[in-house]
Scaffold this active site. Structure first.
Site, PDB file in Angstrom:
ATOM      1  N   LYS A  13       4.233  -9.261   2.012  1.00 48.70           N
ATOM      2  CA  LYS A  13       4.463 -10.367   1.082  1.00 48.70           C
ATOM      3  C   LYS A  13       4.631  -9.897  -0.355  1.00 48.70           C
ATOM      4  CE  LYS A  13      -0.361 -11.833   1.375  1.00 48.70           C
ATOM      5  NZ  LYS A  13      -0.860 -10.614   0.716  1.00 48.70           N
ATOM      6  N   ARG A  88      -6.214 -18.152  -0.961  1.00 43.27           N
ATOM      7  CA  ARG A  88      -6.645 -17.525   0.291  1.00 43.27           C
ATOM      8  C   ARG A  88      -7.754 -18.311   0.970  1.00 43.27           C
ATOM      9  NH1 ARG A  88      -4.814 -11.919  -1.454  1.00 43.27           N
ATOM     10  NH2 ARG A  88      -5.206 -10.539   0.285  1.00 43.27           N
ATOM     11  N   ARG A 127       0.583   2.685   5.048  1.00 40.40           N
ATOM     12  CA  ARG A 127       0.533   2.467   3.598  1.00 40.40           C
ATOM     13  C   ARG A 127      -0.632   3.255   2.983  1.00 40.40           C
ATOM     14  NH1 ARG A 127       0.050  -3.605   1.413  1.00 40.40           N
ATOM     15  NH2 ARG A 127      -2.174  -3.312   1.513  1.00 40.40           N
ATOM     16  N   ARG A 133      -4.588   3.457  -1.194  1.00 36.06           N
ATOM     17  CA  ARG A 133      -5.396   2.349  -1.701  1.00 36.06           C
ATOM     18  C   ARG A 133      -6.799   2.423  -1.120  1.00 36.06           C
ATOM     19  NH1 ARG A 133      -2.689  -3.600  -1.729  1.00 36.06           N
ATOM     20  NH2 ARG A 133      -4.714  -4.067  -0.791  1.00 36.06           N
ATOM     21  N   ARG A 144     -10.366  -6.807   6.729  1.00 31.09           N
ATOM     22  CA  ARG A 144      -9.411  -7.648   5.977  1.00 31.09           C
ATOM     23  C   ARG A 144      -8.652  -8.585   6.911  1.00 31.09           C
ATOM     24  NH1 ARG A 144      -6.092  -3.464   3.178  1.00 31.09           N
ATOM     25  NH2 ARG A 144      -4.921  -5.164   2.225  1.00 31.09           N
TER      26      ARG A 144
HETATM   27  P1  AMP Z   1      -4.010  -8.018  -1.965  1.00 36.46           P
HETATM   28  O1  AMP Z   1      -3.452  -7.014  -2.912  1.00 36.46           O
HETATM   29  O2  AMP Z   1      -3.392  -9.382  -2.118  1.00 36.46           O
HETATM   30  O3  AMP Z   1      -4.007  -7.546  -0.534  1.00 36.46           O
HETATM   31  O4  AMP Z   1      -5.558  -8.217  -2.357  1.00 36.46           O
HETATM   32  C1  AMP Z   1      -6.473  -7.149  -2.300  1.00 36.46           C
HETATM   33  C2  AMP Z   1      -7.901  -7.677  -2.317  1.00 36.46           C
HETATM   34  O5  AMP Z   1      -8.139  -8.411  -3.518  1.00 36.46           O
HETATM   35  C3  AMP Z   1      -8.265  -8.654  -1.200  1.00 36.46           C
HETATM   36  O6  AMP Z   1      -8.648  -7.989   0.006  1.00 36.46           O
HETATM   37  C4  AMP Z   1      -9.427  -9.419  -1.818  1.00 36.46           C
HETATM   38  O7  AMP Z   1     -10.613  -8.661  -1.807  1.00 36.46           O
HETATM   39  C5  AMP Z   1      -8.975  -9.525  -3.276  1.00 36.46           C
HETATM   40  N1  AMP Z   1      -8.181 -10.764  -3.502  1.00 36.46           N
HETATM   41  C6  AMP Z   1      -6.870 -10.851  -3.848  1.00 36.46           C
HETATM   42  N2  AMP Z   1      -6.481 -12.118  -3.957  1.00 36.46           N
HETATM   43  C7  AMP Z   1      -7.576 -12.883  -3.659  1.00 36.46           C
HETATM   44  C8  AMP Z   1      -7.811 -14.288  -3.561  1.00 36.46           C
HETATM   45  N3  AMP Z   1      -6.841 -15.192  -3.789  1.00 36.46           N
HETATM   46  N4  AMP Z   1      -9.067 -14.688  -3.228  1.00 36.46           N
HETATM   47  C9  AMP Z   1     -10.072 -13.817  -3.016  1.00 36.46           C
HETATM   48  N5  AMP Z   1      -9.914 -12.477  -3.051  1.00 36.46           N
HETATM   49  C10 AMP Z   1      -8.667 -12.012  -3.378  1.00 36.46           C
END
Ligand code: AMP
Length: 188
Positions: A13, A88, A127, A133, A144
């Site tokens: 995404k 989320r 990745r 990461r 996750r």
């Molecule tokens: P992402 O880069 O979108 O995969 O986000 C990485 C991590 O950031 C997630 O696994 C969560 O720990 C945190 N995170 C990102 N967006 C949110 C959200 N909308 N609500 C809660 N945690 C978030």
């Protein structure tokens, strides 16, 4: 155009949101990116978020809702945006609804990128090798996915009920998926 992109971790995404955002000349707003940069800068918010992120858990709703509330007020978001990775949880979705109605805005579409779990694990491990990461190790990846299935997946029904859901098959090449998203948004 006010859009949001949903999908499990590893669905692509972020990549797709960046492509579509640049085509429409609107910002891609990723709560994950904003949190990672807060961690890098050593802010209080970053410090609070880090342990959740490292464990594959969600950062508390009030933190990310605050981030989005501030970010949507910025000038570059006046002409539209793509929310990437927010909301989320149902609590976040309801907060977004209140926020948008307070600003006299509405969501035009919620794009859901669907990818089977087995494919996600191998993509995320790949990745991890390329980007390193901190949250891309196998146990954290599994956590996750569980977090996604328990807390975020119900949003598909939420946006279906709101009448803005656009389901897109997330399997295929990057270009194929981009074309499907364009078609789902009604532009060739
Ligand atoms: P992402 O880069 O979108 O995969 O986000 C990485 C991590 O950031 C997630 O696994 C969560 O720990 C945190 N995170 C990102 N967006 C949110 C959200 N909308 N609500 C809660 N945690 C978030």
């Amino acid at each position: 155009m006010n859009l949001l992109f949903m999908g499990p971790p590893g669905a692509g995404k972020g990549t797709q949101a960046k492509i579509i955002a640049s085509e429409h000349k609107i910002p891609q707003i990723s709560t994950g990116d904003i949190l990672r940069s807060a961690i890098k800068n050593g802010t209080k918010m970053g410090l609070e978020a880090k342990s959740y992120m490292d464990g594959g858990k969600l950062v508390p709703d009030e933190v990310v809702i605050g981030i989005i509330q501030d970010r949507l007020q910025e000038d570059d978001a006046k002409g539209g945006y793509i929310l990437d990775g927010f909301p989320r949880t149902l609590e976040q979705a309801n907060a977004l609804k209140r926020l948008l109605s307070g600003m006299g805005q509405k969501l035009d579409a919620a794009v859901n990128l669907a990818v089977p779990d087995e494919e996600l694990v191998s993509r995320l491990l790949d990745r991890a090798r390329k980007e390193g990461r901190a949250d891309d190790t196998e146990p954290v990846i599994k956590q996750r996915l569980k977090t996604y299935n328990d807390q975020t997946k119900p949003l598909i029904d939420y946006y279906q009920a709101e009448g803005v859901l656009r389901e897109v098959n997330g399997l295929g090449t990057m270009e194929e998926i981009t074309s499907r998203i364009r078609a789902a948004l009604g532009n060739p």
